[in-house]
Scaffold this active site. Structure first.
Site, mmCIF file in Angstrom:
data_model
loop_
_atom_site.group_PDB
_atom_site.id
_atom_site.type_symbol
_atom_site.label_atom_id
_atom_site.label_comp_id
_atom_site.label_asym_id
_atom_site.label_seq_id
_atom_site.Cartn_x
_atom_site.Cartn_y
_atom_site.Cartn_z
ATOM 1 N N PRO A 2 0.884 -1.124 0.139
ATOM 2 C CG PRO A 2 -0.729 -1.388 1.652
ATOM 3 C CD PRO A 2 0.642 -2.009 1.134
ATOM 4 C CD GLU A 3 3.941 3.178 -3.853
ATOM 5 O OE1 GLU A 3 4.227 4.322 -3.510
ATOM 6 O OE2 GLU A 3 4.249 2.647 -4.647
#
Ligand SMILES: [Zn+2]
Length: 271
Positions: A2-3
């Protein structure tokens, strides 16, 4: 992994479900994730009223009266709000139980995530205290990047991904922002002028902002709040497109390693 856009999307999805709720306890089914889970966490959390859900870099901050729950999704984590009666799956490691019969459920197959409780200012927490500004902060502009990069020989892409310079610009978004700004990713950070940094700061904001609006990019196994993959991946200009034609100039997109990360760029558009 996840960014920042996925984390912000998660924050926005969770906020209306959590704010105003009181935590009644926690069900902890592992002793540790990235770090050990604090003993007695359920007792510390019980009775806490949630008053906001914030974000700093890729950390979610569940702000309560008398403390903050700091959550990091690690490599593979996600958070959902489920009915507390839903039987937990194999990688559903922690439930934060709420007073409305639901639970904030932390799912993390690879266990690189984190869930920490602090009663101090979360901004002073060792994990957060040295972080650079947020990409959307007013101070993160071209002048700021220019000043911070003077004398730096490091390539501009790893410079941009350095969390002490600016937080939340992961590999995908660094490649995309450099393409938009027309800057070659291997250029030494210290040799880029003020005007080009102004373009880059704007490109970083645009790329991240669009990804947040799109609900986060799906590259591997991230799923948005509704369980549907995000759709920003379709709009990527260079990332993951090695050998395909540039949508702007038609030259083939190239890939190289920079700072041990795959880097995609257009040799025609980026100088
Ligand atoms: Zn091009």
């Amino acid at each position: 992994m996840p960014e920042l856009p996925e984390v912000e999307t998660t924050r926005r999805g969770l906020e209306p479900l959590l704010v105003g709720r009181t935590i009644i306890g926690a069900a902890v089914r592992v002793t540790r994730l990235r770090w050990p889970i604090e003993r007695g966490l359920d007792q510390r959390l019980a009775g806490r009223l949630i008053h906001s859900v914030g974000r700093r870099a890729k950390y979610l901050l569940v702000n309560c009266d008398h403390g903050t729950l700091i959550v990091h999704l690690g490599m593979s984590g996600n958070l959902r709000v489920v009915s507390a009666g839903v039987v937990p799956g194999r990688h559903d490691h922690i439930d934060i139980l709420l007073d409305d019969g639901r639970a904030l459920r932390f799912h993390d197959p690879r266990r690189f995530g984190a869930l920490l409780w602090t009663t101090d200012d979360p901004g002073e927490h060792p994990l957060l205290v040295e972080l650079g500004p947020e990409p959307f902060a007013a101070k993160m502009d071209g002048d700021y990047l220019y000043e911070r990069s003077r004398g730096r020989k490091v390539a501009v892409k790893p410079f941009l991904m350095d969390q002490k310079i600016v937080v939340g610009v992961g590999n995908i978004y660094a490649s995309e922002a450099l393409f938009r700004a027309g800057i070659s990713p291997g250029l030494p950070a210290g040799r880029i002028g003020r005007e080009r940094y102004a373009k880059l700061a704007a490109a970083v904001r645009d790329v991240l902002g669009e990804a947040i609006e799109a609900g986060g990019t799906t590259i591997r196994d991230f799923r948005g709040e509704g369980g549907r993959p995000g759709y920003f991946a379709r709009e990527l200009q260079v990332y993951g497109r090695e050998g395909e034609p540039c949508r702007r100039c038609g030259k083939k997109i190239r890939q190289r390693r920079l700072g041990q990360r795959s880097t995609y760029y257009c040799p025609g558009c980026q100088k």
